[in-house]
Design a protein around this motif. Structure first.
Motif, PDB file in Angstrom:
ATOM      1  N   MET A 161       1.014  -1.346   0.093  1.00  9.38           N
ATOM      2  CA  MET A 161      -0.126  -0.100   0.054  1.00  9.38           C
ATOM      3  C   MET A 161       0.800   1.200  -0.250  1.00  9.38           C
ATOM      4  SD  MET A 161      -2.659   1.437   3.041  1.00  9.38           S
ATOM      5  CE  MET A 161      -1.824   3.105   2.910  1.00  9.38           C
ATOM      6  N   ALA A 162       0.594   2.222  -0.764  1.00  9.42           N
ATOM      7  CA  ALA A 162       1.144   3.462  -0.800  1.00  9.42           C
ATOM      8  C   ALA A 162       1.072   4.309   0.274  1.00  9.42           C
ATOM      9  CB  ALA A 162       0.748   4.145  -2.132  1.00  9.42           C
ATOM     10  N   ILE A 163       2.354   4.866   1.046  1.00  9.69           N
ATOM     11  CA  ILE A 163       2.069   5.517   2.120  1.00  9.69           C
ATOM     12  C   ILE A 163       2.097   7.042   1.923  1.00  9.69           C
ATOM     13  CG2 ILE A 163       4.469   5.807   2.354  1.00  9.69           C
ATOM     14  CD1 ILE A 163       4.265   4.766   5.252  1.00  9.69           C
ATOM     15  N   ILE A 164       2.748   7.208   0.755  1.00 13.27           N
ATOM     16  CA  ILE A 164       2.238   8.878   0.179  1.00 13.27           C
ATOM     17  C   ILE A 164       1.707   8.521  -1.111  1.00 13.27           C
ATOM     18  CG2 ILE A 164       3.340  10.986  -0.351  1.00 13.27           C
ATOM     19  CD1 ILE A 164       5.776  10.372   1.596  1.00 13.27           C
ATOM     20  N   GLU A 165       0.486   9.549  -1.408  1.00 15.32           N
ATOM     21  CA  GLU A 165       0.052   9.292  -2.560  1.00 15.32           C
ATOM     22  C   GLU A 165      -0.437  10.930  -2.951  1.00 15.32           C
ATOM     23  OE1 GLU A 165      -3.474   6.695  -3.882  1.00 15.32           O
ATOM     24  OE2 GLU A 165      -3.262   6.740  -1.579  1.00 15.32           O
ATOM     25  N   VAL A 166       0.329  11.285  -4.208  1.00 12.80           N
ATOM     26  CA  VAL A 166       0.339  12.457  -4.707  1.00 12.80           C
ATOM     27  C   VAL A 166      -0.459  12.555  -6.041  1.00 12.80           C
ATOM     28  CG1 VAL A 166       1.537  14.599  -5.195  1.00 12.80           C
ATOM     29  CG2 VAL A 166       2.200  13.424  -3.396  1.00 12.80           C
ATOM     30  N   LYS A 167      -1.390  13.186  -6.289  1.00 10.61           N
ATOM     31  CA  LYS A 167      -1.974  13.328  -7.439  1.00 10.61           C
ATOM     32  C   LYS A 167      -2.303  14.666  -8.075  1.00 10.61           C
ATOM     33  CE  LYS A 167      -4.794   9.108  -7.011  1.00 10.61           C
ATOM     34  NZ  LYS A 167      -6.029   8.459  -6.140  1.00 10.61           N
ATOM     35  N   LYS A 168      -1.635  14.947  -9.366  1.00 11.29           N
ATOM     36  CA  LYS A 168      -1.942  16.145  -9.946  1.00 11.29           C
ATOM     37  C   LYS A 168      -1.713  17.421  -9.128  1.00 11.29           C
ATOM     38  CE  LYS A 168      -4.874  14.076 -13.654  1.00 11.29           C
ATOM     39  NZ  LYS A 168      -5.871  14.097 -14.365  1.00 11.29           N
ATOM     40  N   LEU A 169      -0.745  17.494  -8.384  1.00 12.06           N
ATOM     41  CA  LEU A 169      -0.329  18.462  -7.300  1.00 12.06           C
ATOM     42  C   LEU A 169       0.113  19.643  -8.079  1.00 12.06           C
ATOM     43  CD1 LEU A 169      -0.543  18.901  -4.291  1.00 12.06           C
ATOM     44  CD2 LEU A 169       1.815  18.187  -4.354  1.00 12.06           C
ATOM     45  N   SER A 170      -0.373  20.973  -7.905  1.00 14.50           N
ATOM     46  CA  SER A 170       0.014  22.116  -8.467  1.00 14.50           C
ATOM     47  C   SER A 170       0.155  23.228  -7.117  1.00 14.50           C
ATOM     48  CB  SER A 170      -0.743  22.603  -9.459  1.00 14.50           C
ATOM     49  OG  SER A 170      -0.760  21.777 -10.491  1.00 14.50           O
ATOM     50  N   LYS A 171       1.152  24.187  -7.325  1.00 18.62           N
ATOM     51  CA  LYS A 171       1.185  25.305  -6.451  1.00 18.62           C
ATOM     52  C   LYS A 171       1.910  26.367  -7.259  1.00 18.62           C
ATOM     53  CE  LYS A 171       1.311  27.482  -2.446  1.00 18.62           C
ATOM     54  NZ  LYS A 171       0.185  27.836  -1.727  1.00 18.62           N
ATOM     55  N   ASN A 172       1.303  27.596  -6.930  1.00 19.12           N
ATOM     56  CA  ASN A 172       1.395  28.786  -7.703  1.00 19.12           C
ATOM     57  C   ASN A 172       1.723  29.889  -6.649  1.00 19.12           C
ATOM     58  OD1 ASN A 172       0.807  27.603  -9.935  1.00 19.12           O
ATOM     59  ND2 ASN A 172      -1.359  28.628  -9.756  1.00 19.12           N
ATOM     60  N   PHE A 173       2.546  30.895  -6.866  1.00 21.27           N
ATOM     61  CA  PHE A 173       3.118  31.778  -5.945  1.00 21.27           C
ATOM     62  C   PHE A 173       2.843  33.081  -6.720  1.00 21.27           C
ATOM     63  CE2 PHE A 173       5.561  28.441  -3.817  1.00 21.27           C
ATOM     64  CZ  PHE A 173       5.229  28.789  -2.576  1.00 21.27           C
ATOM     65  N   LYS A 174       2.380  34.020  -6.119  1.00 20.28           N
ATOM     66  CA  LYS A 174       2.120  35.321  -6.541  1.00 20.28           C
ATOM     67  C   LYS A 174       3.397  36.238  -6.067  1.00 20.28           C
ATOM     68  CE  LYS A 174      -1.448  38.811  -6.641  1.00 20.28           C
ATOM     69  NZ  LYS A 174      -2.625  39.052  -6.127  1.00 20.28           N
ATOM     70  N   VAL A 175       4.355  36.532  -7.061  1.00 23.85           N
ATOM     71  CA  VAL A 175       5.475  37.222  -6.699  1.00 23.85           C
ATOM     72  C   VAL A 175       5.347  38.784  -7.270  1.00 23.85           C
ATOM     73  CG1 VAL A 175       7.854  37.192  -6.807  1.00 23.85           C
ATOM     74  CG2 VAL A 175       6.745  35.245  -6.953  1.00 23.85           C
ATOM     75  N   LYS A 176       5.725  39.627  -6.259  1.00 18.91           N
ATOM     76  CA  LYS A 176       5.688  41.193  -6.910  1.00 18.91           C
ATOM     77  C   LYS A 176       7.105  41.344  -7.715  1.00 18.91           C
ATOM     78  CE  LYS A 176       4.039  44.497  -3.713  1.00 18.91           C
ATOM     79  NZ  LYS A 176       4.634  45.265  -2.334  1.00 18.91           N
TER      80      LYS A 176
ATOM     81  N   THR B 144       8.833  23.122  -1.939  1.00 18.63           N
ATOM     82  CA  THR B 144       7.560  23.469  -2.129  1.00 18.63           C
ATOM     83  C   THR B 144       6.831  22.102  -2.127  1.00 18.63           C
ATOM     84  OG1 THR B 144       8.181  25.255  -3.700  1.00 18.63           O
ATOM     85  CG2 THR B 144       5.903  24.546  -3.445  1.00 18.63           C
ATOM     86  N   THR B 145       7.098  21.169  -2.707  1.00 19.63           N
ATOM     87  CA  THR B 145       6.433  20.021  -2.512  1.00 19.63           C
ATOM     88  C   THR B 145       6.380  19.482  -1.007  1.00 19.63           C
ATOM     89  OG1 THR B 145       6.979  19.414  -4.764  1.00 19.63           O
ATOM     90  CG2 THR B 145       6.410  17.666  -3.592  1.00 19.63           C
ATOM     91  N   ILE B 146       7.564  19.140  -0.537  1.00 16.35           N
ATOM     92  CA  ILE B 146       7.828  18.737   0.713  1.00 16.35           C
ATOM     93  C   ILE B 146       7.070  19.616   1.685  1.00 16.35           C
ATOM     94  CG2 ILE B 146       9.808  19.900   2.077  1.00 16.35           C
ATOM     95  CD1 ILE B 146      10.958  16.920   2.334  1.00 16.35           C
ATOM     96  N   LYS B 147       7.004  20.715   1.622  1.00 18.83           N
ATOM     97  CA  LYS B 147       6.046  21.597   2.548  1.00 18.83           C
ATOM     98  C   LYS B 147       4.617  21.338   2.448  1.00 18.83           C
ATOM     99  CE  LYS B 147       9.645  25.307   3.172  1.00 18.83           C
ATOM    100  NZ  LYS B 147      10.084  26.368   2.396  1.00 18.83           N
ATOM    101  N   MET B 148       4.239  21.077   1.110  1.00 16.83           N
ATOM    102  CA  MET B 148       2.771  20.438   0.973  1.00 16.83           C
ATOM    103  C   MET B 148       2.551  19.362   1.403  1.00 16.83           C
ATOM    104  SD  MET B 148       1.439  22.341  -2.546  1.00 16.83           S
ATOM    105  CE  MET B 148       2.891  21.515  -3.674  1.00 16.83           C
ATOM    106  N   LEU B 149       3.681  18.304   1.512  1.00 16.46           N
ATOM    107  CA  LEU B 149       3.436  16.849   2.160  1.00 16.46           C
ATOM    108  C   LEU B 149       3.134  17.097   3.567  1.00 16.46           C
ATOM    109  CD1 LEU B 149       5.666  14.857  -0.129  1.00 16.46           C
ATOM    110  CD2 LEU B 149       3.313  14.974  -0.545  1.00 16.46           C
TER     111      LEU B 149
END
Lengths: 327, 264, 263
Positions: free
Chosen positions: A1-16, A65-70
């Motif tokens: 069984m998968a212990i971590i499952e990530v599906k279609k993950l996205s993250k945007n930042f708004k930068v000045k 960024t990914t590790i911080k979302m996980l």
């Protein structure tokens, strides 16, 4: 069984967007300009229990960024995450009991206290009864060889000793997954090696799943069986270490010292890397030509010394980065 | 639920204790910080002695009542900055991605983040607060009320700072707003409300709620009034809830240290 | 002298980048003045009543001027810088340079104070006019005279703070002394004119730095008189000599010890 499952993950930042010059700075106060940085774009992967997985990529690739979302620090814009069946954003605290984190550049320890007191503090954070904490500290002290400095204030420890303590602090509550973000950053090679050995031992001992990010390739080569390479926010490669080596290690480097000068030109399957007359360095593509074949060209009688080696993993990975960049 | 609260308090208590131990490592600095702060507050007595030599009533306050106002002001400030020092630099914590370490702990992020450090000189503020109470005249009910108002006012001030600092989740430059807002609260806190009129007076009980933190408590201590007492409590509960709501709303926008990296 | 003017000019240029921060500081200034406006309105039953020789408008202008002098000085940063220079050994590098350390510190600080001073004068005048509706009775000549005494006051303040900073040669950290100085200035020199204090204290205050760095220019602004001007300028010049002398002696002694200890 998968212990971590990530599906279609996205993250945007708004930068000045910052522009140079006084005039533009004044303009920016009234009407700032923004741009969207897509740090993670639609990535999916799974991690099995007990695995040691390397998550690598150049700076700014989206690793952190990914590790911080996980771990529940950042909210994703899109996609779903399940860590131990838990949604990190919805049940952050519940997940926190089950995972451990070490962020290489961030210190979570109180520097004026001893490691021992720090560990007890972490025991309290995770609501572990006193007696169990003490037992656990004793156990981890042996495993991570902390005996010499467990009662020295953290500020007097070397960087390597500190990292060991950071790792132990994140293991006090017996997490099922350990997230290590650049654990060996800033350490010298000997200490790095030592940390790697300890992490390996820990994985063996507790069957803890290890999710490791690093930009140091030897970390990964020595620790992990599986690699996920990420670049520009996308998964570039998700494969076993063996496959990675097999597919990208179809080239050998031949480094030879000759008795006599040889005149050799680039041929099919052979690339001259360095030619200093008596010292020769060539790359052989073994899918096109065998090493033995290449050696014949050199005239074996003339060879004083020879060294045949694999292409370093670093070069392979940077090759992959480059390829992806072009596409 | 009770267990959760107990464990949370234990962590905050340990953090404050450890921070205090650290501050006390250098005893001279520790003591000078405290003593200087007491002197700092005491120096303003000169101002009031002169003002009361001109008039025996300033803004409806006697000299002793102004001292009590000072006491409440430095007591609330002391409580807020001693126990919740980091609430006053929360913008920085948010902007530099320092919330990360609290987010991976199974505890309340906000409470952990603001109780992780102490301000030594705030001890001086608290000591000064009780000095003024003794000059004013101490009785047991007085003492209890005073302590209660200092704690609740400290929580109030902390909540204001949390609300203003949480704006950093949306605009990174908003630390200036938080600093200005916190400055406003302390600037007005030591002057009798009777000297202000009209709109300003309304503002002091609403948008710049110095009235809730300082003026009403002094009145309640001078002559007890249950209604006013309850208003202070209700207002505090309201602002604490608001602080949590705003912070957690903003937390979804939290960008860790990634924005900083992107700038480089 | 030309090199000091150059130092002064380049500091003005670099301070211009921080204009935004100065503008933020305005908020605190406005609030303090607003509170004092209300306070004095309450204390004065009638604006034309004289308390210790001042009417209400004069009291508020007095605070406006002393606050301009104090806010544009920015003394804490200067003291910390001098203190760090002494403790960090930075001062040792300056020994061989072809200018005096004190001169350098003075002129570079005056550069940044100039920008703040101009901005705060503009703000203070506007604010005073909004609050009070009129200016004190001054003509061009007396305005220039007040300005001159304000500039001299800033020079003296800067030298005194450099002196406090240089105390780090003797004690580890001189910042607490700055703190004491700033408290004394605030309570004794900013809020009330000297006439508000008891007789005994008045005599002391008249000979203290407060008279030349704070009271002097503010008094001239609210109630100008040429005899007063001459007295104040006279004492200011004396104080510049004294303050510079003190700095020079302390610096010389300090550097000597530095050499003996090998830096």
């Amino acid at each position: 069984m998968a212990i971590i499952e990530v599906k279609k993950l996205s993250k945007n930042f708004k930068v000045k967007v910052k522009e140079k010059g006084l005039k533009n700075s004044l303009k920016a106060i009234i009407k700032p300009k923004y741009k969207i940085v897509r740090a993670v774009k639609n990535i999916s992967f799974e991690v099995e229990k007990g695995e040691m997985i390397a998550f690598i990529g150049p700076n700014g690739a989206g690793k952190s960024t990914t590790i911080k979302m996980l771990t529940g620090i950042l909210y994703p814009n899109n996609g779903s995450i399940k860590v131990l069946g838990i949604d990190p954003q919805k049940e952050r605290k519940k997940l926190a009991y089950e995972i451990g984190t070490v962020f290489g550049q961030k210190e979570q320890l109180w520097t004026h206290l001893t490691p021992y007191d720090n560990f007890k503090f972490f025991g309290a954070i995770y609501d572990i009864p006193e007696s169990r904490v003490e037992k656990k500290i004793e156990e981890l002290k042996m495993l991570f060889e902390l005996d010499d400095f467990i009662n020295t204030p953290v500020r007097n420890l070397s960087l390597g000793q500190r990292i060991r303590c950071e790792i132990v602090a994140s293991l006090i509550h017996e997490p099922k997954i350990l997230f290590l973000d650049e654990p060996t950053i800033g350490l010298d090679p000997v200490v790095k090696e030592n940390i790697r050995t300890l992490i390996k031992r820990m994985n063996k001992e507790y069957k803890t799943t290890v999710f490791l990010t690093s930009h140091d390739v030897s970390d990964i080569e020595k620790l992990c069986k599986r690699v996920i390479i990420i670049n520009n926010g996308q998964v570039v490669l998700d494969d076993t270490m063996e496959n990675l080596k097999y597919h990208y290690l179809n080239k050998k480097i031949v480094d030879a010292k000759m008795k006599e000068r040889v005149n050799l030109d680039d041929e099919d399957g052979i690339t001259i890397l360095k030619d200093k007359g008596y010292n020769l360095k060539i790359e052989v593509d073994i899918q096109k030509r065998s090493v033995a074949d290449a050696l014949k060209l050199l005239n074996p009688d003339n060879i004083i010394d020879i060294n045949i080696s694999n292409v370093p993993l670093e070069d392979i990975i940077s090759d992959i980065y480059k390829k992806e960049g072009k596409e | 639920m009770l267990m959760v609260v107990k464990n949370q308090l234990k962590i905050s208590w340990l953090s404050i204790k450890y921070a205090l131990i650290r501050e006390m490592l250098n005893k001279t600095t520790f003591l000078t910080n405290i003593i200087f702060m007491v002197l700092n507050n005491a120096s303003f007595i000169v101002q009031w002695i002169i003002l009361y030599s001109l008039k025996d009533n300033v803004g409806g306050y006697t000299f002793k009542q102004v001292l009590l106002l000072w006491g409440i002001a430095s007591g609330t400030y002391g409580v807020a900055h001693f126990f919740f020092k980091k609430a006053f630099s929360l913008s920085d914590t948010i902007n530099t991605g320092k919330l990360d370490s609290y987010l991976v702990q199974p505890k309340n992020v906000l409470i952990s983040a603001i109780t992780t450090d102490i301000d030594t000189s705030a001890l001086g503020d608290m000591i000064y607060a009780y000095i003024t109470l003794f000059i004013y005249g101490v009785t047991l009910p007085n003492f209890l009320l005073f302590t209660f108002f200092c704690i609740i006012g400290g929580i109030f001030l902390t909540s204001i700072s949390i609300i203003l600092s949480s704006l950093s989740f949306w605009f990174s430059k908003s630390d200036i707003i938080a600093d200005t807002g916190n400055g406003l609260m302390t600037n007005f806190a030591t002057y009798p409300d009777g000297i202000f009129k009209g709109i300003v007076k309304i503002l002091l009980f609403t948008l710049i709620p110095v009235g809730i933190v300082n003026y009403i408590p002094v009145r309640v201590m001078v002559s007890f009034n249950l209604g006013s007492f309850l208003i202070v409590i209700m207002a505090t509960i309201f602002i604490v809830i608001l602080a949590f709501l705003v912070f957690y709303k903003g937390l979804k926008k939290y960008s860790s240290s990634n924005l900083m990296m992107a700038k480089i | 002298m030309r090199k000091y003017l150059f130092i002064y000019k380049s500091e003005i240029m670099s301070e211009l980048q921080y204009v935004f921060n100065i503008l933020i500081g305005f908020i605190g200034y406005v609030i303090i003045l607003f509170i004092f406006l209300n306070l004095w309105k309450y204390i004065y039953n009638d604006p034309n009543e004289l308390i210790n020789g001042y009417n209400m408008n004069q009291m508020i202008w007095y605070v406006i001027i002393t606050e301009i002098l104090w806010s544009s000085l920015g003394g804490r940063k200067l003291c910390r810088k001098i203190c760090d220079d002494v403790r960090g050994g930075n001062i040792a590098y300056n020994i061989n340079k072809p200018y005096s350390y004190i001169g350098y510190s003075l002129f570079s600080h005056l550069g940044s104070a100039t920008i703040r001073g101009i901005l705060y004068i503009i703000l203070g005048m506007i604010l005073g006019f909004i609050f009070l509706g009129s200016f004190p009775n001054l003509n061009i000549l007396s305005i220039l005279a007040v300005l001159l005494s304000g500039i001299l006051a800033t020079i003296i303040s800067t030298l005194l703070i450099i002196f406090i900073g240089l105390l780090a040669f003797i004690i580890e950290d001189s910042n607490p002394f700055y703190w004491l100085y700033s408290k004394a200035m605030l309570v004794l020199g900013t809020i009330f004119p000297i006439e508000y204090f008891p007789k005994v204290m008045q005599t002391i205050l008249k000979y203290s730095p407060i008279y030349v760095v704070s009271y002097g220019p503010a008094k001239l602004f609210v109630e100008f008189s040429w005899p007063n001007f001459i007295t104040i300028i006279f004492w200011q010049l004396i104080y510049i000599l004294i303050a510079y002398g003190l700095c020079a002696i302390l610096y010389k002694k300090g550097v000597k010890n530095l050499n003996v200890n090998g830096g």
